[in-house]
Design a protein around this motif. Structure first.
Motif, PDB file in Angstrom:
ATOM      1  N   ILE A 101       0.851  -1.198   0.000  1.00 39.00           N
ATOM      2  CA  ILE A 101       0.000   0.000   0.000  1.00 39.00           C
ATOM      3  C   ILE A 101       0.887   1.248   0.000  1.00 39.00           C
ATOM      4  O   ILE A 101       0.768   2.126  -0.857  1.00 39.00           O
ATOM      5  CB  ILE A 101      -0.971   0.002   1.215  1.00 39.00           C
ATOM      6  N   GLY A 102       1.787   1.328   0.968  1.00 41.09           N
ATOM      7  CA  GLY A 102       2.658   2.511   1.059  1.00 41.09           C
ATOM      8  C   GLY A 102       3.597   2.620  -0.126  1.00 41.09           C
ATOM      9  O   GLY A 102       3.764   3.695  -0.703  1.00 41.09           O
ATOM     10  N   GLY A 103       4.186   1.499  -0.511  1.00 40.66           N
ATOM     11  CA  GLY A 103       5.175   1.511  -1.593  1.00 40.66           C
ATOM     12  C   GLY A 103       4.575   1.937  -2.919  1.00 40.66           C
ATOM     13  O   GLY A 103       5.223   2.578  -3.743  1.00 40.66           O
ATOM     14  N   ALA A 104       3.306   1.576  -3.159  1.00 41.10           N
ATOM     15  CA  ALA A 104       2.661   1.886  -4.430  1.00 41.10           C
ATOM     16  C   ALA A 104       2.098   3.310  -4.475  1.00 41.10           C
ATOM     17  O   ALA A 104       1.522   3.717  -5.485  1.00 41.10           O
ATOM     18  CB  ALA A 104       1.551   0.873  -4.700  1.00 41.10           C
ATOM     19  N   GLY A 105       2.231   4.037  -3.384  1.00 39.15           N
ATOM     20  CA  GLY A 105       1.797   5.441  -3.402  1.00 39.15           C
ATOM     21  C   GLY A 105       0.465   5.694  -2.728  1.00 39.15           C
ATOM     22  O   GLY A 105      -0.091   6.793  -2.824  1.00 39.15           O
ATOM     23  N   TYR A 106      -0.071   4.670  -2.050  1.00 42.81           N
ATOM     24  CA  TYR A 106      -1.307   4.867  -1.290  1.00 42.81           C
ATOM     25  C   TYR A 106      -0.942   5.001   0.188  1.00 42.81           C
ATOM     26  O   TYR A 106       0.226   4.934   0.561  1.00 42.81           O
ATOM     27  CB  TYR A 106      -2.266   3.699  -1.524  1.00 42.81           C
ATOM     28  N   VAL A 107      -1.964   5.175   1.026  1.00 39.59           N
ATOM     29  CA  VAL A 107      -1.697   5.378   2.447  1.00 39.59           C
ATOM     30  C   VAL A 107      -2.277   4.214   3.237  1.00 39.59           C
ATOM     31  O   VAL A 107      -3.487   3.948   3.169  1.00 39.59           O
ATOM     32  CB  VAL A 107      -2.323   6.709   2.933  1.00 39.59           C
ATOM     33  N   CYS A 108      -1.408   3.511   3.949  1.00 36.40           N
ATOM     34  CA  CYS A 108      -1.852   2.363   4.732  1.00 36.40           C
ATOM     35  C   CYS A 108      -2.386   2.861   6.072  1.00 36.40           C
ATOM     36  O   CYS A 108      -1.623   3.296   6.939  1.00 36.40           O
ATOM     37  CB  CYS A 108      -0.682   1.403   4.938  1.00 36.40           C
ATOM     38  N   HIS A 109      -3.693   2.823   6.207  1.00 34.41           N
ATOM     39  CA  HIS A 109      -4.340   3.329   7.426  1.00 34.41           C
ATOM     40  C   HIS A 109      -4.624   2.160   8.365  1.00 34.41           C
ATOM     41  O   HIS A 109      -5.590   1.424   8.166  1.00 34.41           O
ATOM     42  CB  HIS A 109      -5.626   4.069   7.045  1.00 34.41           C
ATOM     43  N   THR A 110      -3.783   1.987   9.351  1.00 36.95           N
ATOM     44  CA  THR A 110      -3.951   0.876  10.279  1.00 36.95           C
ATOM     45  C   THR A 110      -4.969   1.267  11.349  1.00 36.95           C
ATOM     46  O   THR A 110      -4.830   2.303  11.997  1.00 36.95           O
ATOM     47  CB  THR A 110      -2.610   0.536  10.947  1.00 36.95           C
ATOM     48  N   VAL A 111      -5.997   0.441  11.488  1.00 42.80           N
ATOM     49  CA  VAL A 111      -7.074   0.733  12.451  1.00 42.80           C
ATOM     50  C   VAL A 111      -7.061  -0.348  13.533  1.00 42.80           C
ATOM     51  O   VAL A 111      -6.954  -1.538  13.227  1.00 42.80           O
ATOM     52  CB  VAL A 111      -8.450   0.748  11.755  1.00 42.80           C
TER      53      VAL A 111
END
Ligand code: ADP
Length: 543
Positions: free
Chosen positions: A84-94
């Protein structure tokens, strides 16, 4: 004049590339809901992370879009972190342990587009799905064989999402200040607030974490993070450990279970583990009751709440394990200080070393700290003066997500207000005395609830202790000590008060002691003082 050095963005995909080239056969062992002991290598992990990145691109996401995870510590969650982070999105851990209303608030505030959930969390999502405004689909972190019946629409298994994807992927050359992870603070007051990390902050934080005087990680290590991947990036372990090629052991949903942790540690030859104090209470108790010793564990990083001296001593005496206390916050990525010794502490005897390790520690290069009085004036580092602790540095948040400067946590001159009260000694070791909001003010003077709790915890018959201030007509507030007795132990109010005598200042001795079966904790393992204060608001202290 600028220096003549290559422009190279600090991106988490660079950790993955480095680890793939150097440590492809290092092992990652996970407990998952559908597999009691899953094993594979870094190479496998990164291949699957590239497949997932390809799959994410096809979901129609745009750069910066948030993708939520509600999951325990296991290999699929780790793959999601990198993909997620590497591809340019934001990994939102809940945090799946939050109340459903809080989860709805957090997912809606973040405007998460897709949600990745563990099998165990699916029922919770079913319950709240119709309130999730921006969510387009759900991915259940399992394979088709284990997919349960569900009433949800647009749901698929993780394995079916990635199975047909190529394992080749060109990680995008992003701006290092692009957001890549999002984590909400537990919000003991008001709504939870989002801390938005960027690639640069996480890379710098990882470099700091591996330093010899911080976690001292190397490829000879085997790391077991008991701190969840949904809580402040598991203290940076997914980046720091992978950067150095450590073997990783991920305990899945079995994080609170002393016996499982013990078996994982022994079976996988874990050398370093990380977690909050409550987790270690369970492990130490299990080891004591079953007469077992931790044979391979060398050190443990404990933070998130004050570490009682008794715990540091027990790890050292019973297991030959070195405790490194850490202090930090979600807003700080989280590492701020660690209680490792430094040159000048060689002559400390064993007891003095325990006292040193019971402090929150000295700042890590990258985090500057100061303590200030009510007028904002800096206080001396003399180990006695205490004031509000402020920090700044390249992995400390500059604002909260979508609050646009309304977070109220930064000073005009650019420091972050931690909300902690602390002393700093001449060697630079900081000790937290309280949260600003938990401070007990008696006759205009502050009593450190943490010091009183730690001293009480030193008694064998005490399993857990909490100190709160309750209203007092003369002193405005006086401390009340709340105790859970250890299994089967006997302990009276008088014995407890006698134990404290001489160990803490006379006027800090609580006015009363109550014994309870349970002390409320937040989802991240901290004592919920707000709830205790409510519970004992009308408590009648003896004269
Ligand atoms: P939350 O979301 O509850 O703020 P954090 O993990 O960010 O969760 O909590 C940070 C707070 O936890 C710190 O401000 C401090 O009060 C407390 N804390 C963390 N580590 C320690 C420690 N070693 N000693 C005492 N308190 C600690």
């Amino acid at each position: 004049m600028h220096g003549l050095i290559m422009e190279s963005e600090l991106l988490i995909s660079s950790i993955l590339r480095h680890a793939d080239a150097n440590f492809a056969d290092r092992e990652i062992v996970s407990v998952t809901v559908d597999n009691p002991l899953h094993r594979y290598t870094y190479g496998d992990c990164f291949r699957r992370a590239r497949q997932l990145a390809n799959a994410l691109d096809k979901l129609g996401l745009s750069r910066g879009d948030r993708v939520a995870t509600l999951a325990w510590n296991d290999y699929r969650h780790l793959e999601a972190y990198y993909a997620i982070g590497g591809a340019g999105y934001v990994c939102h851990t809940v945090n799946p342990r939050l109340f459903p209303e809080q989860i709805v608030y957090i997912i809606n505030h973040a405007e998460d587009k897709w949600v990745f959930v563990d099998l165990l969390v699916l029922p919770l999502i079913e319950q709240i799905a119709d309130q999730l405004n921006a969510v387009e689909g759900i991915v259940v972190m399992t394979d088709d064989a284990h997919m349960p019946e569900t009433s949800l629409e647009n749901v698929r298994s993780y394995e079916s999402l990635i199975v047909d994807e190529s394992d080749e992927y060109e990680w995008p050359e992003l701006d290092e200040r692009s957001a890549m992870a999002l984590c909400y603070t537990s919000g003991t007051t008001g709504n939870p607030k989002g801390v938005l990390y960027h690639h640069r902050s996480q890379i710098l934080h990882a470099y700091a974490a591996v330093m010899p005087d911080v976690m001292g990680l190397s490829s000879f290590d085997c790391v077991l993070p008991v701190v969840p991947l949904f809580h402040v990036n598991a203290w940076g372990v997914p980046y720091a450990a992978v950067m150095t090629g450590c073997k990783l052991v991920l305990p899945g949903p079995k994080m609170g279970d002393g016996e499982t942790l013990y078996q994982l540690m022994e079976g996988e030859e874990v050398t370093i583990s990380l977690g909050v104090p409550t987790v270690w209470l369970g492990l130490l108790q299990y080891a004591k009751d079953s007469g077992k010793k931790l044979n391979t564990l060398q050190r443990t990083v404990i933070g998130g709440a004050a570490v009682p001296e008794m715990m540091i001593r027990q790890f050292r005496d019973d297991h030959d394990v070195d405790v490194i206390q850490g202090w930090g916050m979600t807003e700080m990525s989280p590492l701020g200080t660690v209680s490792t010794p430094k040159a000048g502490t060689e002559d400390l005897d064993a007891d003095e070393m325990i006292t040193l390790k019971a402090k929150a520690g000295r700042s890590i290069c990258g985090v500057e700290m100061r303590i200030v009085n009510d007028d904002g004036e800096a206080l001396p580092w003399d180990g006695a003066a205490y004031g509000a602790l402020q920090v700044r540095g390249p992995w400390v948040c500059s604002d909260y997500f979508k609050l646009d400067g309304e977070g109220g946590a930064h000073t005009d001159d650019g420091w972050f207000e931690t909300g902690d009260v602390a002393t700093i000694d001449p060697m630079g070791y900081m000790a937290i005395t309280d949260r600003t909001k938990d401070v007990i003010k008696s006759g205009g003077e502050w009593i450190s609830s943490i010091d009183v709790e730690n001293t009480a915890m030193g008694h064998d018959a005490v399993s857990e202790a909490a100190v709160i201030g309750v209203p007092h007509p003369k002193w405005s507030e006086r401390p009340l000590l709340i105790i859970i007795r250890a299994n089967g132990a006997e302990l009276t109010r008088e014995e407890m008060l006698g134990w404290l005598e001489g160990k803490i200042a006379k006027w800090w001795i609580p006015d009363d002691v109550v014994f309870v079966d349970e002390i409320p904790h937040t989802a991240t393992g901290k004592i919920k003082k707000i709830e205790l204060r409510k519970q004992f608001a009308d408590y009648d202290l003896p004269d």
